[in-house]
Design a protein around this motif. Structure first.
Motif, PDB file in Angstrom:
ATOM      1  N   ASN A   1       0.815  -1.203   0.000  1.00  0.00           N
ATOM      2  CA  ASN A   1       0.000   0.000   0.000  1.00  0.00           C
ATOM      3  C   ASN A   1       0.851   1.256   0.000  1.00  0.00           C
ATOM      4  O   ASN A   1       0.495   2.281   0.568  1.00  0.00           O
ATOM      5  N   SER A   2       2.010   1.192  -0.666  1.00  0.00           N
ATOM      6  CA  SER A   2       2.961   2.299  -0.632  1.00  0.00           C
ATOM      7  C   SER A   2       2.397   3.566  -1.242  1.00  0.00           C
ATOM      8  O   SER A   2       2.799   4.666  -0.889  1.00  0.00           O
ATOM      9  N   ASN A   3       1.419   3.437  -2.162  1.00  0.00           N
ATOM     10  CA  ASN A   3       0.904   4.625  -2.837  1.00  0.00           C
ATOM     11  C   ASN A   3      -0.418   5.122  -2.256  1.00  0.00           C
ATOM     12  O   ASN A   3      -0.965   6.101  -2.702  1.00  0.00           O
ATOM     13  N   SER A   4      -0.924   4.385  -1.262  1.00  0.00           N
ATOM     14  CA  SER A   4      -2.238   4.741  -0.726  1.00  0.00           C
ATOM     15  C   SER A   4      -2.260   6.118  -0.132  1.00  0.00           C
ATOM     16  O   SER A   4      -3.181   6.906  -0.339  1.00  0.00           O
ATOM     17  N   SER A   5      -1.227   6.469   0.647  1.00  0.00           N
ATOM     18  CA  SER A   5      -1.222   7.771   1.310  1.00  0.00           C
ATOM     19  C   SER A   5      -1.137   8.914   0.318  1.00  0.00           C
ATOM     20  O   SER A   5      -1.808   9.936   0.458  1.00  0.00           O
TER      21      SER A   5
ATOM     22  N   GLU B   1      -6.612  -1.247  -3.124  1.00  0.00           N
ATOM     23  CA  GLU B   1      -5.902  -2.192  -4.012  1.00  0.00           C
ATOM     24  C   GLU B   1      -6.496  -3.596  -3.930  1.00  0.00           C
ATOM     25  O   GLU B   1      -5.875  -4.574  -4.364  1.00  0.00           O
ATOM     26  N   THR B   2      -7.718  -3.694  -3.397  1.00  0.00           N
ATOM     27  CA  THR B   2      -8.368  -4.997  -3.300  1.00  0.00           C
ATOM     28  C   THR B   2      -8.571  -5.594  -4.683  1.00  0.00           C
ATOM     29  O   THR B   2      -9.137  -4.970  -5.573  1.00  0.00           O
TER      30      THR B   2
ATOM     31  N   HIS C   1      -6.218  -2.682 -11.668  1.00  0.00           N
ATOM     32  CA  HIS C   1      -7.101  -3.783 -12.049  1.00  0.00           C
ATOM     33  C   HIS C   1      -7.222  -3.824 -13.570  1.00  0.00           C
ATOM     34  O   HIS C   1      -7.585  -2.823 -14.186  1.00  0.00           O
ATOM     35  N   LYS C   2      -6.922  -4.979 -14.151  1.00  0.00           N
ATOM     36  CA  LYS C   2      -6.924  -5.112 -15.610  1.00  0.00           C
ATOM     37  C   LYS C   2      -8.275  -4.708 -16.212  1.00  0.00           C
ATOM     38  O   LYS C   2      -8.336  -4.009 -17.223  1.00  0.00           O
ATOM     39  N   CYS C   3      -9.359  -5.172 -15.598  1.00  0.00           N
ATOM     40  CA  CYS C   3     -10.687  -4.931 -16.185  1.00  0.00           C
ATOM     41  C   CYS C   3     -11.009  -3.434 -16.232  1.00  0.00           C
ATOM     42  O   CYS C   3     -11.595  -2.944 -17.200  1.00  0.00           O
TER      43      CYS C   3
END
Length: 264
Positions: free
Chosen positions: A3-7, A193-194, A210-212
């Motif tokens: 989750n490095s980019n979450s913040s 990122e789930t 997410h690819k979709c």
């Protein structure tokens, strides 16, 4: 995938705000009513001379009192061959701006005929209390018509009272931005990122995705991830010629449909 980019993405979330737009509206309202004046024993009533008239009972339209005034021998000497019909203002005070019409009832069909309308809007008050038609219909034509049967006829008077223009303030419902289902779902997916199944790398910085969603929102990603040249085992896409902050903003737009607050 961490989750490095979450913040950093959280910091770029657009502020939620509400805006209320006030609108000034001017409206002119009207009230319309009609009165049916039945006159019986016509032959016994006529012949009184042009100074004589008959008056209907008072009726109310738009908060004002009115009556129909009828001269069977004309209102003036020069009108002696005509029926003269008027609308009379009966209120003791106030001023009424109106449009009105007067017509006869065709007794064999029940329809109104010879409808005469005021040429212009008329303002009634204590000074001007009567307005109408001094030569409404020639008496010989009237007596030969189907409007007079068995010594009886009917006058229909329609009155429209025009009120003063009223201006008021109204509000559009508060608009929330960007609170909507699309934003909420996309924003939560990007931050949590789930279910992320692909990593996008730009300038060495990795962005789980997410690819979709990428394929749905971008024809380029769709061709790369699901086209003829797709790699079933592909779990990373390298983004060239795009700075990491720019790609991060683009990814935010792909997921939420909105741009972050910060500009790069």
């Amino acid at each position: 995938m961490g989750n490095s980019n979450s913040s950093s993405l959280q910091q770029e979330t657009p502020k939620r705000y509400k805006t209320t737009e006030k609108v000034s509206v001017c409206r002119t309202e009207t009230t319309t009513g009609s009165h049916r004046f039945e006159i019986h024993n016509y032959s016994l009533t006529k012949g009184g001379g042009h100074e004589k008239y008959i008056l209907s009972k008072i009726f109310c339209v738009g908060g004002y009192d009115w009556a129909v005034r009828v001269y069977l021998d004309g209102a003036r000497k020069e009108d002696s061959e005509y029926l003269s019909v008027y609308l009379q203002f009966e209120s003791k005070s106030g001023e009424a701006k109106t449009d009105f019409s007067i017509s006869l009832l065709e007794l064999t069909t029940g329809k109104t005929v010879l409808k005469k309308k005021s040429a212009t809007t008329t303002t009634f008050n204590s000074t001007k209390s009567v307005s109408g038609f001094s030569q409404f219909l020639k008496r010989d034509i009237f007596e030969a018509s189907n409007c007079l049967k068995e010594d009886f006829f009917t006058i229909i008077c329609q009155v429209t009272v025009i009120k003063e223009p009223h201006t008021y303030i109204t509000k559009f419902p508060a608009a929330s931005a960007p609170i909507n289902t699309y934003y909420e779902i996309g924003h939560d997916l990007l931050l949590s990122e789930t279910g992320a199944d692909i990593t996008c790398e730009a300038e060495g910085e990795c962005f789980p995705a997410h690819k979709c969603i990428l394929a749905l929102r971008s024809p380029v990603f769709n061709a790369q991830l699901f086209g003829a040249m797709k790699d079933e085992k592909q779990d990373k896409i390298k983004i060239s010629d795009v700075r990491a902050p720019i790609f991060k903003a683009m990814l935010f737009f792909i997921y939420t449909g909105l741009l972050p607050d910060h500009h790069y």
